[in-house]
Design a protein around this motif. Structure first.
Motif, PDB file in Angstrom:
ATOM      1  N   ARG A 155     111.874  73.865  -7.196  1.00  0.00           N
ATOM      2  CA  ARG A 155     113.017  74.689  -6.804  1.00  0.00           C
ATOM      3  C   ARG A 155     113.027  75.989  -7.600  1.00  0.00           C
ATOM      4  NH1 ARG A 155     117.588  74.793 -10.168  1.00  0.00           N
ATOM      5  NH2 ARG A 155     117.347  73.441 -11.972  1.00  0.00           N
ATOM      6  N   TRP A 156     113.638  76.973  -7.018  1.00  0.00           N
ATOM      7  CA  TRP A 156     113.767  78.254  -7.700  1.00  0.00           C
ATOM      8  C   TRP A 156     115.059  78.242  -8.499  1.00  0.00           C
ATOM      9  CZ3 TRP A 156     111.923  83.371  -5.321  1.00  0.00           C
ATOM     10  CH2 TRP A 156     110.638  83.222  -4.815  1.00  0.00           C
ATOM     11  N   PRO A 157     115.017  78.746  -9.714  1.00  0.00           N
ATOM     12  CA  PRO A 157     116.262  78.828 -10.486  1.00  0.00           C
ATOM     13  C   PRO A 157     117.225  79.830  -9.840  1.00  0.00           C
ATOM     14  CG  PRO A 157     114.335  79.176 -11.885  1.00  0.00           C
ATOM     15  CD  PRO A 157     113.855  79.125 -10.473  1.00  0.00           C
ATOM     16  N   ALA A 175     118.187  87.580  -8.269  1.00  0.00           N
ATOM     17  CA  ALA A 175     117.405  88.797  -8.472  1.00  0.00           C
ATOM     18  C   ALA A 175     116.635  89.165  -7.204  1.00  0.00           C
ATOM     19  CB  ALA A 175     116.449  88.610  -9.646  1.00  0.00           C
ATOM     20  N   VAL A 176     116.037  88.183  -6.541  1.00  0.00           N
ATOM     21  CA  VAL A 176     115.297  88.450  -5.302  1.00  0.00           C
ATOM     22  C   VAL A 176     116.249  88.981  -4.232  1.00  0.00           C
ATOM     23  CG1 VAL A 176     114.009  87.353  -3.425  1.00  0.00           C
ATOM     24  CG2 VAL A 176     113.437  86.835  -5.801  1.00  0.00           C
ATOM     25  N   PRO A 205     119.217  82.228 -11.068  1.00  0.00           N
ATOM     26  CA  PRO A 205     119.094  83.644 -11.429  1.00  0.00           C
ATOM     27  C   PRO A 205     117.925  84.342 -10.725  1.00  0.00           C
ATOM     28  CG  PRO A 205     119.489  82.349 -13.392  1.00  0.00           C
ATOM     29  CD  PRO A 205     119.246  81.387 -12.259  1.00  0.00           C
ATOM     30  N   THR A 206     116.840  83.628 -10.521  1.00  0.00           N
ATOM     31  CA  THR A 206     115.695  84.212  -9.820  1.00  0.00           C
ATOM     32  C   THR A 206     116.056  84.500  -8.369  1.00  0.00           C
ATOM     33  OG1 THR A 206     114.199  82.977 -11.249  1.00  0.00           O
ATOM     34  CG2 THR A 206     113.272  83.870  -9.221  1.00  0.00           C
ATOM     35  N   LEU A 207     116.742  83.568  -7.722  1.00  0.00           N
ATOM     36  CA  LEU A 207     117.176  83.805  -6.343  1.00  0.00           C
ATOM     37  C   LEU A 207     118.132  84.995  -6.262  1.00  0.00           C
ATOM     38  CD1 LEU A 207     117.776  80.192  -5.019  1.00  0.00           C
ATOM     39  CD2 LEU A 207     115.972  81.763  -4.352  1.00  0.00           C
TER      40      LEU A 207
END
Length: 85
Positions: free
Chosen positions: A60-62, A68-69, A64-66
């Motif tokens: 899974r993506w964290p 930012a994207v 905060p990364t989602l």
């Protein structure tokens, strides 16, 4: 063993009690075997589930990364619209 004249059926009653105990012990052993099998299956299922959860956590993506994207995507759309396209 001498037979008591007042209780001539004592050996038969003892044999019946012994048979009842053996049947009861057999049923208990069968129930314990079934519970042991279910416990083993539950432990296996729990291990499989834990492995699946760990695999999902690693893929899974964290959050905060989602975020930012998504922010970079919104910025790109805003720039593209600002340039008149």
């Amino acid at each position: 063993m001498t037979a008591d004249p007042e209780h001539p059926v004592a050996p038969r009653e003892l044999a019946e009690l012994r048979r009842s105990l053996e049947v009861g012990f057999t049923r208990i052993e069968g129930g314990l075997a079934l519970l042991t099998q279910r416990d083993d299956q539950t432990a296996k299922d729990l291990d499989d589930l834990s492995a699946r959860v760990v695999a999902l956590e690693h893929t899974r993506w964290p959050l905060p990364t989602l975020a930012a994207v998504a922010a970079v995507g919104a910025l790109a759309v805003a720039v593209w619209q600002a340039l008149g396209h």
